[in-house]
Every structure is written in structure tokens, then in C-alpha cells.
Motif scaffolding. Sequence first.
Motif, PDB file in Angstrom:
ATOM      1  N   GLY A 168      24.650  52.411  26.376  1.00  0.00           N
ATOM      2  CA  GLY A 168      24.671  53.505  25.124  1.00  0.00           C
ATOM      3  C   GLY A 168      25.671  53.074  24.145  1.00  0.00           C
ATOM      4  O   GLY A 168      25.744  54.033  23.139  1.00  0.00           O
ATOM      5  N   GLN A 169      26.734  52.364  24.163  1.00  0.00           N
ATOM      6  CA  GLN A 169      27.541  51.960  23.392  1.00  0.00           C
ATOM      7  C   GLN A 169      26.975  51.401  22.118  1.00  0.00           C
ATOM      8  O   GLN A 169      25.968  50.529  22.115  1.00  0.00           O
ATOM      9  N   ILE A 170      27.434  51.689  20.946  1.00  0.00           N
ATOM     10  CA  ILE A 170      26.952  51.180  19.606  1.00  0.00           C
ATOM     11  C   ILE A 170      27.391  49.715  19.476  1.00  0.00           C
ATOM     12  O   ILE A 170      28.739  49.511  19.586  1.00  0.00           O
ATOM     13  N   ILE A 171      26.422  48.889  19.592  1.00  0.00           N
ATOM     14  CA  ILE A 171      26.941  47.434  19.303  1.00  0.00           C
ATOM     15  C   ILE A 171      26.350  46.878  18.189  1.00  0.00           C
ATOM     16  O   ILE A 171      25.152  47.263  17.360  1.00  0.00           O
ATOM     17  N   TYR A 172      27.013  45.716  17.575  1.00  0.00           N
ATOM     18  CA  TYR A 172      26.659  45.251  16.091  1.00  0.00           C
ATOM     19  C   TYR A 172      26.211  43.724  16.253  1.00  0.00           C
ATOM     20  O   TYR A 172      26.877  43.094  17.157  1.00  0.00           O
ATOM     21  N   ASN A 173      25.737  43.146  15.148  1.00  0.00           N
ATOM     22  CA  ASN A 173      25.569  41.695  15.159  1.00  0.00           C
ATOM     23  C   ASN A 173      25.454  41.503  13.716  1.00  0.00           C
ATOM     24  O   ASN A 173      24.344  40.905  13.240  1.00  0.00           O
ATOM     25  N   PRO A 174      26.601  41.483  13.066  1.00  0.00           N
ATOM     26  CA  PRO A 174      26.542  41.239  11.430  1.00  0.00           C
ATOM     27  C   PRO A 174      26.300  39.607  11.347  1.00  0.00           C
ATOM     28  O   PRO A 174      25.636  39.473   9.927  1.00  0.00           O
ATOM     29  N   GLU A 175      26.544  38.948  12.301  1.00  0.00           N
ATOM     30  CA  GLU A 175      26.249  37.517  11.765  1.00  0.00           C
ATOM     31  C   GLU A 175      25.029  37.355  11.747  1.00  0.00           C
ATOM     32  O   GLU A 175      24.331  36.604  10.817  1.00  0.00           O
ATOM     33  N   TYR A 176      23.922  37.946  12.531  1.00  0.00           N
ATOM     34  CA  TYR A 176      22.657  37.765  12.446  1.00  0.00           C
ATOM     35  C   TYR A 176      21.963  38.393  11.329  1.00  0.00           C
ATOM     36  O   TYR A 176      21.127  38.159  10.719  1.00  0.00           O
ATOM     37  N   ALA A 177      22.578  39.545  10.887  1.00  0.00           N
ATOM     38  CA  ALA A 177      22.015  40.230   9.781  1.00  0.00           C
ATOM     39  C   ALA A 177      22.215  39.465   8.513  1.00  0.00           C
ATOM     40  O   ALA A 177      21.460  39.451   7.545  1.00  0.00           O
ATOM     41  N   ALA A 178      23.407  38.556   8.418  1.00  0.00           N
ATOM     42  CA  ALA A 178      23.704  37.777   7.438  1.00  0.00           C
ATOM     43  C   ALA A 178      22.825  36.509   7.515  1.00  0.00           C
ATOM     44  O   ALA A 178      22.179  36.160   6.335  1.00  0.00           O
ATOM     45  N   VAL A 179      22.338  36.142   8.423  1.00  0.00           N
ATOM     46  CA  VAL A 179      21.143  35.145   8.647  1.00  0.00           C
ATOM     47  C   VAL A 179      20.117  35.643   7.946  1.00  0.00           C
ATOM     48  O   VAL A 179      19.380  34.904   7.166  1.00  0.00           O
ATOM     49  N   LEU A 180      19.685  36.934   8.188  1.00  0.00           N
ATOM     50  CA  LEU A 180      18.260  37.457   7.795  1.00  0.00           C
ATOM     51  C   LEU A 180      18.539  37.744   6.319  1.00  0.00           C
ATOM     52  O   LEU A 180      17.623  37.274   5.607  1.00  0.00           O
ATOM     53  N   ARG A 181      19.716  38.064   5.936  1.00  0.00           N
ATOM     54  CA  ARG A 181      19.798  38.121   4.323  1.00  0.00           C
ATOM     55  C   ARG A 181      19.641  36.825   3.517  1.00  0.00           C
ATOM     56  O   ARG A 181      19.128  36.706   2.531  1.00  0.00           O
TER      57      ARG A 181
END
Length: 582
Positions: A168-181
Motif C-alpha cells: 500500500g505504500q506509494i512507490i515511484y519510477n521516475p526513470e521509466y517515466a522519463a524513458v516514455l517521455r
Amino acid sequence: MTASTHWIATACMQSVLERGGNAFDAATAGAFVLHVVEPHLNGPGGDMTAILATAEDPEPVVVMGQGPAPSGATIEHYRAEGLDAVPGTGALAAAVPLAVDAWLLLLEEKGTWELADVLDAAIGYAEDGHPVLERVSAQIAAVAQTFAEHWPSSAALWMPDGAPPEPGQIIYNPEYAAVLRDLIEAGEGTGDRRARIAAARERWRTGPVARAIAEFVRTPHRHSDGADHAGVLTAADLAGAVARFEPAVTGDFRGWTIAKTGAWGQGPALLGALGLLEGFEDHELDPSTEAGAHRILEALKLALADRDAHFGDRGLDLGRLLCPEHLAERRTLIGDAACHEFRPSVLGDGPAPLPPLLTEDEHARRTGGAVDHGGSGEPTVRPTGEARGDTCHLDVVDRWGNIISATPSGGWLQSSPAVPGIGFCLGTRLQMTWLDESLPTALRPGERPRTTLTPTLVLRDGEPVMACGSPGGDQQDQWQLMFLLRVLVGGLTLQEAIDAPSLHTLSMPGSFWPRTWSPGRAVVEDRLGEEVIAGLEARGHEVVRAGDWALGRLSCVARDPGTGVLRAAANSRGAQGYAAGR
């Protein structure tokens, strides 16, 4: 209608349909969301197989997203590394990742939306966060020691605070978001919609992601054999592999047509099992009865023996295995007692070369590990440290009659070290090959490993009526067989068929490292009933009880071509899969 193994993906796909997108726009959007919310079951560094039909053309088509072995993946190299089998984890087990290119091909050729719109939800969940699943937390915890001691890049990505995230903890993956952008930016200012997506495909294969992967795998890292090895994947391998469309292989059963992949996947094994069962009466094919369950298990053993002895990426003539006369002859091998032998078809002058047959029990004795018979579709990690991954699944049908079943997989967070800067790791599909040149599934550069990914499309009178599939590795087609028999023969509703007690055989060489088998062993849900279980044991089956709700993670969508009425259903086990529609 939409259905998948995670409620967030289902909701995102339904949202695309509600806003005018077609089934292929929705499926692509859902797939990239699954990369983010089910990273223990699939990832961008993995593979995908789909089967579809369009409203304009009902002919089933396969989306081939299974990457080949790299050019340096030779038996000689692996033997020189001291290996007698392809490892189950680490970059030596990585085929060329083709999942992303396959999804972009689908969107380019069959979709209607812009890439930026399709990727919006995945970018949002990666950048802004999402609540981590309990099973993701458990998987990270199971490999936390490996991350901490051997895979620091994975520890940095999945345990940024030094410990596995809490459910339930909020986790992030900004590196993959940057790949998609970056993929979106690759096509900006370029031609029309399709040209922009084609530019994104080129960026994926040759841009910063490919360069990061090729550079990272050069550094030796821990594999499942307990040693450190460097990978063999190169930038040229990544640039040269592309997804494509292929004709489906079909078989008939009780007036229905079942469409699957070719023999580079395990899909034709389902056609073989159905062909073997075609010769029995309807009342003899109920998986909830002793006789029906026995008959089905024996048919699966024969079909899977042919899979392991003959399937591969070398142009097998499936007509010989699936012709009615041959199947009728094979049907006579189904007796009243459980068979504990490996009995593939004889296609040439002599017996087929057999893969190694190491029993699960023998492997457990050698390694001190316990045998795990869980089958809910989640990855399992044994006490010996063997990490087993699984996959996810989605199905979509839209208001116009476009329909798709897709099984994305590989690139699990426990597969190999995360590649720094891109937010994911490579897959391990090469573990399905053998280091024995005599076998059709031998490790060979440029050839596809025989994948377990096996979505299904069902047609009636030439019209697609249902798309279905399941995670589960070697169990995917086994669980789908139970489902299809209950729907097509037993007359159950989609949800009733998914919820009914399931079972499968382990009497075949496993597709995943360490490639063991358990002759005569059947895994069943306890809900099958004491009388049925006792009857199977009396017939010689070694029955393992998996629990009441443990086997199968099917989902499906359906459409009545005459009325246009749509239906969907999803697995209730684990309270994670969802179906939606209106």
C-alpha cells in the motif's frame, strides 16, 4: 469490455474505450500501465505475445513480440562459462527485449490514438506514484538479500529507503517515466501519427535505452548458478530485432475454432489437447469429475510431451502433430491409470531426442530446497534462492468488434539487475532453451526461445467471439483448457468457468530453470472435492493439494456477433484481477 490481472490496468483500458479509443489503443495503454503496477510479473525489458482480429477482418493475427537469442548467445560460450544450463536469472538469460516494440507496432498499425495519449496513464503512475501491491512487496522482500549483496542498482530502484516497501505504500519510477517521455519526444514534429510512432520504435531500439542496456550487461553480475557472468546482448542485437504480425495457427473443436501462436510458443499444445479430447463425449469432459479430470490430465501429458520434444523456432510442420488421424492414434494412449512416462509423438525414423528429465524431488534433494506447488500465478522464490517469475494478461473488445488477447511477460524485477537510469531490468526467456544442439529448443543465436506466452482467440463460423488467457508459465494452456471445456462444452458462464476448481499436471519438463519435472504429479485445488481427489489417487496420480483458491488467473472478454452483446470476466483469486465494461 476490458479485463486484466490488475484493476488499475483494467480501469485505464476502460477509460480509453470510454473516450473513443479502440481495443488496440486501450490494450497498449493498459500494457504500459502493467509495466508500472505489476513489475514483478512483467516489464519493458521482457516480451509479449498477442492475438487479435479487427472489425474489418475477422482473420486472427498474432502480434509476435518474442525476441530472439543475441548473436553472442552460443552454446559454446555458455559452456565456457562453466554452465550446463542457461541460468534462471541474470543477463545471460536475456533474449532481445521486444515487448515495447511489439506494443508500439500494434498501436502504429491497428490503433487510432497518439502515443502521448496512450502513454499518459503509465507516465502518471510512474511519476506521481501508485500503491504497491502486497505481492510486489513480498517479491522484493524475497530477493532483498540478493539486491543488497549483488544487485545494487535493483536495491536503489526498489528499496530506496534500504528496505522493501510496505504493502500500500506509494512507490515511484521516475526513470521509466522519463524513458516514455523520450519515446514521445522522438516523434514530435514528424509526419503523421504512424510516422511519429515509428520514430518512437526507432528510438527504443537504437537510442539511450539500448545504449544503457548494452553498456550495463558488460559488467559481470550474480546469476542463479551462484557465479558472476557478463551478458552477451549488444547494441546491434537491440537495433536489429523488430516485432511483427504473423498468421495464427488454428484448430477446430466442437464447431469452434481456436486460434493460437505457432510452435515458437506453447499455444499449439492447447490445440493438441483439444484434438485428443474431441473424440470423447461431452459428459466425459467435465474437469470437476474424477473421470473427466483424469482424462484431461492424460491428454495434457501427451500434448505437452509433443511441445517439449518437437516445438521450437525451426519451422515444425504442425499439420503432422494436429491431424485428426494422428490424434486419434494418440488418443488410444489415454487409459484408465495415470501415466508416469514421457511419451512424445514419433515424427521421423526414430524416437525424438528427449530433453533432460530431472525430477523436482531430485533437484530439491540436491539443493536442500523445498518444492513449491503454488499456482496462483505469482513468482515463487525457493529456499535455495531460485527466483521464478510469471506474467500478466489483458483482454479487450470494443463496440466495433475489434478484439485482442495479450500476455506480456518477462523483465520481472527479480530477473536480473536493474539497468541504471532506465527503471527496469532485462528478461530471462533464454532459460527456456537447452545447451544441447540436438534439441529443437537448443540455444541458437537469432532464434526465438520456445515461449510459454499463449493468448487465445475463439471463433464461431469465422467470427471472433472470445479472447482469453492466463499467466502461469507451463500452466497457462492447462488452465485455459479447463476454462474452455467448461464454457464450450459445459455451458458455464465466463465467470463461473473461471471460478470453478482448477488443476494441472507437472508431468512434463518445466520451461523455467531448473527445468525439472514430476512424473505423474497433479496439482489440484482442494475444492475439487475429497471424492474426486481420492479417485485420482486411486488411478495412480500423485496429487498435491494447492489450497481452495490457488490455481489459475484467467481473464476473458466475449462478443456475440449477432446481437453485439459484450461480456467479460476476471480471476477472483487474490482479489487483484478485474473486468469492466458497459
